[in-house]
Design a protein around this motif. Structure first.
Motif, PDB file in Angstrom:
ATOM      1  N   GLU A 174       0.967  -1.187  -0.012  1.00 32.44           N
ATOM      2  CA  GLU A 174       0.178   0.209  -0.178  1.00 32.44           C
ATOM      3  C   GLU A 174       0.940   1.274   0.198  1.00 32.44           C
ATOM      4  N   CYS A 175       0.419   2.135  -0.797  1.00 37.90           N
ATOM      5  CA  CYS A 175       1.201   3.377  -0.915  1.00 37.90           C
ATOM      6  C   CYS A 175       0.648   4.211   0.224  1.00 37.90           C
ATOM      7  N   THR A 176       1.468   4.830   0.859  1.00 33.46           N
ATOM      8  CA  THR A 176       1.145   5.961   1.864  1.00 33.46           C
ATOM      9  C   THR A 176       1.120   7.472   1.514  1.00 33.46           C
ATOM     10  N   PHE A 177       1.502   7.770   0.308  1.00 37.03           N
ATOM     11  CA  PHE A 177       1.604   9.020  -0.357  1.00 37.03           C
ATOM     12  C   PHE A 177       2.731   9.978   0.007  1.00 37.03           C
ATOM     13  N   LEU A 183      -1.556  17.002   2.033  1.00 42.10           N
ATOM     14  CA  LEU A 183      -2.001  17.798   0.889  1.00 42.10           C
ATOM     15  C   LEU A 183      -2.491  17.013  -0.298  1.00 42.10           C
ATOM     16  N   ILE A 184      -2.307  15.723  -0.470  1.00 45.23           N
ATOM     17  CA  ILE A 184      -2.815  15.187  -1.682  1.00 45.23           C
ATOM     18  C   ILE A 184      -4.127  14.927  -1.726  1.00 45.23           C
ATOM     19  N   ILE A 185      -4.697  14.973  -2.627  1.00 47.77           N
ATOM     20  CA  ILE A 185      -6.141  14.425  -2.729  1.00 47.77           C
ATOM     21  C   ILE A 185      -6.213  12.979  -3.554  1.00 47.77           C
ATOM     22  N   PRO A 186      -6.337  11.784  -2.682  1.00 44.63           N
ATOM     23  CA  PRO A 186      -6.179  10.530  -3.383  1.00 44.63           C
ATOM     24  C   PRO A 186      -7.280  10.166  -4.362  1.00 44.63           C
ATOM     25  N   PRO A 187      -6.671   9.418  -5.445  1.00 46.32           N
ATOM     26  CA  PRO A 187      -7.687   9.160  -6.289  1.00 46.32           C
ATOM     27  C   PRO A 187      -8.871   8.104  -6.064  1.00 46.32           C
TER      28      PRO A 187
END
Length: 569
Positions: A174-177, A183-187
């Motif tokens: 799993e990617c933690t970003f 700050l990121i809006i996950p897909p």
């Protein structure tokens, strides 16, 4: 015999002349033909490349020279020029463009299939061209040190891994970003929102991405026409670190439309980073005011600034610096946005009503964030604006812009077009008439900085006056004796003529035509009445890391005044 010899000599001379003529024509025509053929091939190649770019899901950009050693992700050959995707960082040679589109997917802005609010997604690895000085997440050693296509980078969390350290478990992990997860809006968040909209549910605030305790999604609004063409570069760098759906080019989409993304995000959590000058910031704040009119107050974002303009006085006042030229990495800019504190900024309504009994035109109405002025500084802005309209290509550098301002300021020192202003205007502060000394200009301030970095109200700082604030509902009104006086104030050799502070300012131009400006937007104005009243507040972000010596002294003085007030209470 002599006749025969003479004829043969004449024939050989003719042949030599024709031979010379032939080779001369070849020497002239052949380079022309080669140049035309190369031009045709180049234009044909450019058409094909543009066609590939248009049909591709990648955000391709062509470059004649990469900024670091690069290798084609398809053929693994070293390349000096080619195309790169500003969203996922893929780099390919010109001949491998079509194949790259088939082999590699770009960043997914919205997850396909059923992505839940508490969903997750695996790493998205791209091989080769890892950032310089990046370290492997497994062995902590430097990556990208070999002169070939090697090592992997995740397009979301930006973690890097050596070829030999890459394991099967990492491909499904799993990617933690990464560092900028807040700050990121996950897909998968956007896919959930899309499903809720289909089901006609609007309680988006209940949807929070997995493991996001302090989620503050950021939206990037960049004006590519501001500054030294830095906007285009910044767009690509932000797309690489964030979800491309969060990054907008204001030359292609209006702020009002871009800000509708805020309505799909949690209330009172969104932060906006405006990359541009003070004019761009005002444009965005006007769009935010439109959101209030539409009843979207709970989605109002907080605004940070990356200064790309010429003056950048508002940015300087809020601690974001006087100008950005690429000296700070984009990663540090995002960290500054995360750490910034929320404050309020007064916004003012400037109404200009022309004089005359038969004037049927509606009053001009402006919104002021920085300052209003009449006099020499407005004249400099008007001359600069007229010159830039004629030859916009010359005004692509902040240094050139300031040099032109200096030229017009020097000219006004000699000509003095605005002299005897005190005889042409009347000034009222909160309804009280102010007797004006001999002046050439009047400036009404909302913020601390003016004229590209000068703290006008404080002047030399040798006189005890109440500090200028941008959130107290008060305007500071000062007068200047001319362009030379303005220059003296900027280098702290003189104080302005302080006329007072007020909640409402009224200025009456009785006769003649005078230059005026609101936040750097100048015009020539005939007899009129100018009324400045409070309009609203804007939610801004203050960064304390860019304080100048003046800022530090102002803050310490302000704290001292607060402490004295507390003791008296």
């Amino acid at each position: 015999m002599e006749g025969t010899g003479s004829r043969s000599g004449a024939a050989s001379s003719v042949v030599a002349d024709w031979s010379l003529a032939f080779w001369t024509v070849c020497a002239v025509v052949l380079p022309v033909l080669i140049t035309l053929w190369c031009s045709f091939q180049r234009s044909r190649r450019q058409v094909l490349i543009r066609d590939i770019f248009r049909k591709s899901k990648h955000d391709w950009h062509y470059t004649d020279l990469f900024g670091q050693p690069s290798y084609c992700c398809v053929c693994a050959q070293h390349i000096l020029q080619g195309a790169f995707c500003s969203s996922c960082g893929l780099r390919v040679s010109e001949g491998c463009l079509k194949k790259a589109d088939q082999l590699f997917l770009c960043k997914e802005v919205v997850m396909r299939g059923n992505g839940g609010a508490h969903g997750s997604m695996p790493h998205r690895w791209i091989r080769g061209n890892v950032p310089l000085c990046s370290c492997c997440m497994i062995c902590k050693q430097q990556c990208g040190t070999q002169p070939k296509l090697c090592d992997y980078r995740c397009v979301w969390c930006q973690y890097t891994v050596h070829d030999e350290c890459m394991m099967d478990c990492l491909k499904t992990e799993e990617c933690t970003f990464g560092e900028f997860r807040d700050l990121i809006i996950p897909p998968y968040y956007l896919s959930t929102i899309n499903q809720m909209r289909k089901d006609k549910r609007t309680n988006y605030e209940k949807v929070v991405p997995y493991c996001r305790k302090h989620w503050m999604p950021v939206i990037i609004l960049a004006n590519t026409r501001s500054g030294n063409n830095m906007g285009e570069t910044l767009l690509g760098e932000f797309k690489l670190l964030l979800n491309p759906v969060q990054v907008f080019d204001l030359s292609k989409i209006a702020p009002a439309k871009a800000l509708q993304l805020c309505t799909l995000l949690p209330c009172n959590a969104v932060r906006i980073l405006v990359c541009g000058g003070d004019g761009t910031v005002g444009w965005v704040l006007d769009a935010i005011d439109e959101m209030k009119i539409k009843g979207q107050e709970r989605f109002i974002p907080q605004v940070a600034i990356l200064p790309l303009g010429t003056g950048n006085d508002l940015s300087n006042t809020l601690g974001w610096g006087a100008g950005y030229a690429g000296e700070v990495p984009v990663e540090q800019i995002l960290r500054n946005v995360m750490e910034a504190d929320g404050i309020k900024l007064d916004r003012w309504k400037v109404q200009v009503t022309n004089k005359g009994y038969y004037n049927l035109r509606k009053p001009k109405v402006f919104t002021m964030n920085n300052y209003f002025s009449i006099g020499p500084d407005a004249l400099m802005a008007l001359n600069f604006h007229a010159h830039r309209e004629k030859t916009p290509s010359l005004f692509s550098s902040r240094i050139i812009n300031k040099a032109v301002y200096f030229f017009y300021g020097t000219k006004d020192c000699l000509v003095q077009e605005c002299k005897d202003l005190n005889k042409k205007v009347e000034l009222e502060l909160d309804g009280e008439r102010i007797e004006l000394p001999n002046l050439e200009g009047i400036i009404v301030l909302n913020i601390g900085y003016w004229g590209g970095g000068c703290r006008l109200w404080e002047g030399m700082g040798d006189e005890p006056y109440p500090l200028a604030r941008h959130d107290d509902g008060l305007l500071e009104v000062v007068g200047v004796h001319g362009s030379f006086h303005c220059a003296q104030i900027q280098v702290k050799l003189a104080n302005p003529v302080r006329l007072g502070q007020a909640h409402t300012v009224r200025l009456i131009l009785k006769s003649s035509k005078m230059p005026m400006q609101v936040d750097g937007e100048p015009w020539a104005q005939g007899p009129c009445t100018v009324t400045i009243t409070h309009k609203t507040h804007a939610l801004m972000l203050y960064h304390s890391g860019e304080q100048t010596d003046d800022d530090a002294s102002s803050v310490s003085e302000q704290d001292h005044v607060t402490e004295q007030t507390d003791e008296e209470v």
